[in-house]
Design an enzyme around this catalytic site. Structure first.
Site, mmCIF file in Angstrom:
data_model
loop_
_atom_site.group_PDB
_atom_site.id
_atom_site.type_symbol
_atom_site.label_atom_id
_atom_site.label_comp_id
_atom_site.label_asym_id
_atom_site.label_seq_id
_atom_site.Cartn_x
_atom_site.Cartn_y
_atom_site.Cartn_z
ATOM 1 N N HIS A 55 97.860 61.398 10.448
ATOM 2 C CA HIS A 55 98.424 62.454 9.619
ATOM 3 C C HIS A 55 99.925 62.552 9.868
ATOM 4 O O HIS A 55 100.453 61.978 10.833
ATOM 5 C CB HIS A 55 97.743 63.804 9.895
ATOM 6 C CG HIS A 55 97.682 64.207 11.334
ATOM 7 N ND1 HIS A 55 98.796 64.395 12.107
ATOM 8 C CD2 HIS A 55 96.628 64.442 12.148
ATOM 9 C CE1 HIS A 55 98.432 64.744 13.319
ATOM 10 N NE2 HIS A 55 97.104 64.774 13.384
HETATM 11 P P1 TYD Z 1 92.874 66.680 14.401
HETATM 12 O O1 TYD Z 1 94.209 67.099 13.888
HETATM 13 O O2 TYD Z 1 92.025 65.851 13.491
HETATM 14 O O3 TYD Z 1 93.037 65.931 15.765
HETATM 15 P P2 TYD Z 1 93.942 64.637 16.115
HETATM 16 O O4 TYD Z 1 95.200 64.738 15.349
HETATM 17 O O5 TYD Z 1 94.194 64.785 17.540
HETATM 18 O O6 TYD Z 1 93.157 63.427 15.819
HETATM 19 O O7 TYD Z 1 92.105 67.994 14.835
HETATM 20 C C1 TYD Z 1 90.703 68.029 15.026
HETATM 21 C C2 TYD Z 1 90.194 69.416 14.662
HETATM 22 O O8 TYD Z 1 90.770 70.416 15.495
HETATM 23 C C3 TYD Z 1 90.526 69.791 13.222
HETATM 24 O O9 TYD Z 1 89.371 70.442 12.690
HETATM 25 C C4 TYD Z 1 91.644 70.784 13.340
HETATM 26 C C5 TYD Z 1 91.425 71.415 14.718
HETATM 27 N N1 TYD Z 1 92.681 71.773 15.369
HETATM 28 C C6 TYD Z 1 93.007 73.129 15.548
HETATM 29 O O10 TYD Z 1 92.263 74.028 15.125
HETATM 30 N N2 TYD Z 1 94.176 73.436 16.177
HETATM 31 C C7 TYD Z 1 95.017 72.498 16.644
HETATM 32 O O11 TYD Z 1 96.086 72.838 17.245
HETATM 33 C C8 TYD Z 1 94.691 71.106 16.451
HETATM 34 C C9 TYD Z 1 95.609 70.015 16.946
HETATM 35 C C10 TYD Z 1 93.520 70.801 15.827
#
Ligand code: TYD
Length: 142
Positions: A55
């Site tokens: 992302h």
């Molecule tokens: P995600 O952004 O997919 O993780 P990464 O970038 O590390 O692969 O996040 C996974 C889940 O956690 C998604 O449902 C969003 C939630 N999340 C939060 O609620 N708060 C946060 O600060 C982060 C980073 C993720």
């Protein structure tokens, strides 16, 4: 859009304050970290074949530190430039500016990836579709 946005990414080297009791690394917002820290999260238990991230963030800046184990971070500016960073020491981090595409991968079994963010979580500022990211980058133009 800053055409050199990817060049703003950089490795950060933190001072290791070691003594015979072990190591201590200090990361103070606005001093060692180039923003005020609003949020921390950490990632562990990811298998080696997992790719996380995938992302870009419209607003958030991050510093990523492998406080244990190792991983890699690939960042792309959406204009054909990409850089891969290896995180393999607890006293180094990578600063990632906003509006770059991020992939985190090659996690070692013992990897604990600490992420410091400049914002509170807001799902709306995440761009999770790569084609949309490319479109936004090109629309914002130079
Ligand atoms: P995600 O952004 O997919 O993780 P990464 O970038 O590390 O692969 O996040 C996974 C889940 O956690 C998604 O449902 C969003 C939630 N999340 C939060 O609620 N708060 C946060 O600060 C982060 C980073 C993720």
């Amino acid at each position: 859009m800053d055409i050199n946005v990817i060049n703003k990414a950089e490795m950060l080297e933190f001072t290791e304050r070691g003594d015979d009791r072990g190591h201590l690394v200090i990361c103070e917002g606005g001093i060692d970290i180039p923003f005020d820290i609003k949020r921390i999260f950490y990632i562990y238990g990811s298998d080696t074949d997992v790719i996380r991230g995938q992302h870009a963030n419209r607003k958030s800046e991050f510093v990523l530190i492998n406080v244990a184990g190792t991983s890699k971070v690939k960042i792309k500016d959406g204009k054909g430039n990409e850089t891969v960073y290896s995180l393999n020491r607890p006293h180094t981090g990578i600063y990632i500016p906003k509006m770059v595409w991020k992939d985190m991968y090659d996690f070692s079994e013992d990897s604990v990836l600490l992420c410091l963010a400049s914002t509170h979580y807001d799902a709306e500022e995440y761009i999770r579709d790569y084609d949309e990211f490319i479109k936004i980058i090109n629309e914002e133009g130079d």
